[in-house]
Scaffold this motif. Structure first.
Motif, short mmCIF file in Angstrom:
data_model
loop_
_atom_site.label_atom_id
_atom_site.label_comp_id
_atom_site.label_asym_id
_atom_site.label_seq_id
_atom_site.Cartn_x
_atom_site.Cartn_y
_atom_site.Cartn_z
N PRO A 402 0.79 -1.23 0.00
CA PRO A 402 0.00 0.00 0.00
C PRO A 402 0.83 1.28 0.00
N ASP A 403 2.08 1.23 0.44
CA ASP A 403 2.90 2.45 0.46
C ASP A 403 3.63 2.69 -0.86
N GLY A 404 3.37 1.87 -1.88
CA GLY A 404 3.94 2.10 -3.21
C GLY A 404 5.16 1.27 -3.54
N ARG A 405 5.69 0.53 -2.60
CA ARG A 405 6.84 -0.31 -2.89
C ARG A 405 6.38 -1.59 -3.59
N PHE A 406 7.16 -2.06 -4.57
CA PHE A 406 6.81 -3.32 -5.21
C PHE A 406 8.05 -4.20 -5.34
N MET A 407 7.82 -5.50 -5.36
CA MET A 407 8.86 -6.49 -5.59
C MET A 407 8.52 -7.24 -6.86
N ALA A 408 9.41 -7.19 -7.84
CA ALA A 408 9.20 -7.83 -9.13
C ALA A 408 9.92 -9.18 -9.14
N ASP A 409 9.19 -10.23 -9.46
CA ASP A 409 9.73 -11.59 -9.49
C ASP A 409 9.69 -12.09 -10.93
N GLY A 410 10.88 -12.41 -11.48
CA GLY A 410 10.96 -12.84 -12.86
C GLY A 410 10.26 -14.16 -13.13
N ASP A 411 9.52 -14.21 -14.23
CA ASP A 411 8.74 -15.40 -14.57
C ASP A 411 9.02 -15.84 -16.01
N GLY A 412 10.23 -15.59 -16.47
CA GLY A 412 10.64 -16.03 -17.79
C GLY A 412 10.72 -14.90 -18.81
N PRO A 413 11.50 -15.14 -19.85
CA PRO A 413 12.32 -16.33 -20.12
C PRO A 413 13.52 -16.44 -19.18
N LYS A 414 13.99 -17.67 -18.96
CA LYS A 414 14.99 -17.92 -17.93
C LYS A 414 16.30 -17.20 -18.19
N ASP A 415 16.72 -17.10 -19.48
CA ASP A 415 18.01 -16.47 -19.75
C ASP A 415 17.97 -14.97 -19.53
N VAL A 416 16.75 -14.40 -19.39
CA VAL A 416 16.64 -12.96 -19.15
C VAL A 416 16.40 -12.68 -17.66
N ASN A 417 15.33 -13.22 -17.10
CA ASN A 417 15.01 -12.90 -15.70
C ASN A 417 14.82 -14.15 -14.83
N GLY A 418 15.41 -15.25 -15.24
CA GLY A 418 15.39 -16.43 -14.39
C GLY A 418 16.51 -16.39 -13.36
N TYR A 419 16.50 -17.38 -12.48
CA TYR A 419 17.54 -17.41 -11.44
C TYR A 419 18.77 -18.14 -11.95
N TYR A 420 19.91 -17.46 -11.91
CA TYR A 420 21.22 -18.07 -12.14
C TYR A 420 22.27 -17.12 -11.58
N GLN A 421 23.42 -17.68 -11.30
CA GLN A 421 24.51 -16.91 -10.71
C GLN A 421 25.33 -16.23 -11.81
N VAL A 422 25.71 -14.99 -11.53
CA VAL A 422 26.53 -14.21 -12.44
C VAL A 422 27.85 -13.92 -11.74
N ARG A 423 28.96 -14.21 -12.42
CA ARG A 423 30.27 -13.96 -11.82
C ARG A 423 30.63 -12.48 -11.97
N THR A 424 30.88 -11.83 -10.85
CA THR A 424 31.24 -10.42 -10.82
C THR A 424 32.57 -10.25 -10.10
N PRO A 425 33.21 -9.08 -10.23
CA PRO A 425 34.47 -8.86 -9.50
C PRO A 425 34.33 -9.03 -7.99
#
Length: 445
Positions: A402-425
């Protein structure tokens, strides 16, 4: 022989400075206050450092998912906790007890004889309690930031619209966010002074700021009109989130801060008036509940006046969560985070303008009016890559509060917004487009 007549010696009231030092020494001499100072200056840093080094993070908390990425996220997680629980409790234990302690100990007569001024006693006690509260808040802010920086490091912070804040910019925003919550904290401190004066040794005087804070926090969870939210001083405990968008969402924050400061001034003034009218010639606690009712009525009136002012100055009688604003916020956050993902995956750089991301959202499978809070929002984000004819699309399920905050949960396609680990510095991190937080400005732009 000449008799000499001597005039009776006149004693002046104790100065405010001496009274302030005396009250400050009394407060810091209490084991309870010493324990609070130790807890506020040590516990937040240890908590943030310990959580930041864990693999499981409080992702349901704002900025919690970034705690192992940058040290500044931990301080903001602590700020969210402080606004809900810690700061109301601190104001209760300090400001809510500063006058009631004299009632419990029966030391008013001794204090009045020593100081000889009602006004200076009140000013000294109010300033001393304010000083202790500032020391506690400073400790929480500094300790949580230091713990995060030592555990994770001074790195960039991802804002609520997906854009990256440089370490220096993030540090400034975090400091400003802690300064903004001083307004509702002072409002609760004023309520604590009022309860301490009006209710005397009654435990309700000590609990009054916490009770008021809980009531206002519960109200913020309800689907109230925007004008009602902004008329409550507690909204500044939430509206600091607008600092972490680009451009910053300053409207709700400034209004809620102004309401908090007015509450602090009015509540303190009411406590002062009631204190001057108290009868200290009797050991009985004659303050009674009538004084609290008389003091609370103007505060309720402030809520009504603030609601009328906000409602008259801007369209704010609805929830403030509309489909167009939600779509724009989601598309903006997606575009920023897409750039971050491309950088982490070593893909060709692309700008937000080149992507041209847009979002189309429905609520309740299109069976209900697309506005207001809920976890039944479904959005499709579309974008274009340079040199690619096909339009990319990604699906998100949104949970909007109700205060305007939202949580977006990816639902496909997997290579775009699916769960996987990304190697960063900084180590392996979840795909930034998988889950992310955003914010919808409740007031019209």
């Amino acid at each position: 022989m000449t008799a000499t007549m001597s005039r009776p010696a006149t004693s002046r009231p104790t100065s405010v400075a001496r009274g302030y030092r005396f009250e400050l020494v009394k407060l810091f001499a209490q084991w309870r206050v010493r324990l609070l100072v130790l807890a506020c200056w040590v516990a937040p840093g240890l908590f943030v450092a310990a959580v930041s080094l864990q693999s499981s993070l409080p992702v349901d908390t704002l900025f919690g998912r970034w705690m192992n990425v940058t040290g500044w996220a931990g301080s903001l997680v602590m700020l969210g906790f402080a606004g809900t629980y810690a700061l109301p409790l601190l104001t209760s234990l300090v400001a809510g007890d500063v006058f009631a302690a004299e009632d419990r100990l029966g030391t008013w007569r001794h204090l009045l004889v020593a100081v000889r001024s009602y006004r200076r006693i009140f000013v000294a006690k109010a300033l001393a309690s304010l000083t202790v509260i500032l020391v506690l808040v400073t400790g929480m802010a500094g300790s949580s930031a230091l713990g995060g920086l030592l555990a994770v490091g001074n790195r960039s912070l991802v804002g609520l619209d997906g854009h990256l804040l440089a370490p220096a910019d993030a540090a400034g925003k975090v400091l400003l966010a802690w300064l903004c919550v001083l307004a509702p904290t002072l409002a609760l401190a004023g309520v604590g002074l009022l309860g301490s004066v009006a209710l005397g040794r009654s435990p309700m005087g000590l609990l009054l700021p916490a009770v008021v804070a809980i009531a206002m926090a519960l109200a913020q969870l309800l689907p109230l009109p925007v004008a009602v939210r902004l008329s409550l001083p507690s909204y500044a405990f939430i509206s600091w989130e607008g600092l972490f968008t680009s451009p910053p969402q300053l409207g709700p924050l400034l209004i809620s801060m102004a309401v908090g400061l007015v509450w602090a001034a009015v509540a303190t003034a009411l406590a002062y008036v009631l204190f001057l009218r108290r009868d200290f010639t009797s050991l009985a606690d004659n303050s009674g509940r009538r004084g609290l009712v008389v003091g609370a009525a103007p505060l309720v009136g402030l809520v009504v006046v603030a609601f009328a002012a906000v409602a008259a100055s801007t369209p704010s009688l609805g929830s403030g969560i509309e489909r167009d604003k939600l779509q724009n916020s989601l598309a903006t956050a997606f575009a920023h985070l897409y750039r971050l993902q491309a950088e982490q995956l070593h893909r060709p750089a692309v700008t937000e303008a080149q992507l041209g991301a847009t979002a189309t959202c429905t609520k309740g499978d299109g069976l209900v009016v697309p506005q207001g809070a809920g976890n039944d929002w479904r959005c499709v984000v579309s974008w274009h890559l340079p040199g690619v004819a096909a339009t990319g699309q990604a699906i998100y399920q949104l949970d909007v509060t109700p205060d305007g905050r939202f949580m977006a949960d990816g639902d496909g396609p997997k290579d775009v917004n699916g769960y996987y680990q990304v190697r960063t510095p900084a180590g392996d991190r979840p795909n930034p487009l998988w889950q992310f937080d955003g914010n919808v400005e409740l007031l019209p732009a």
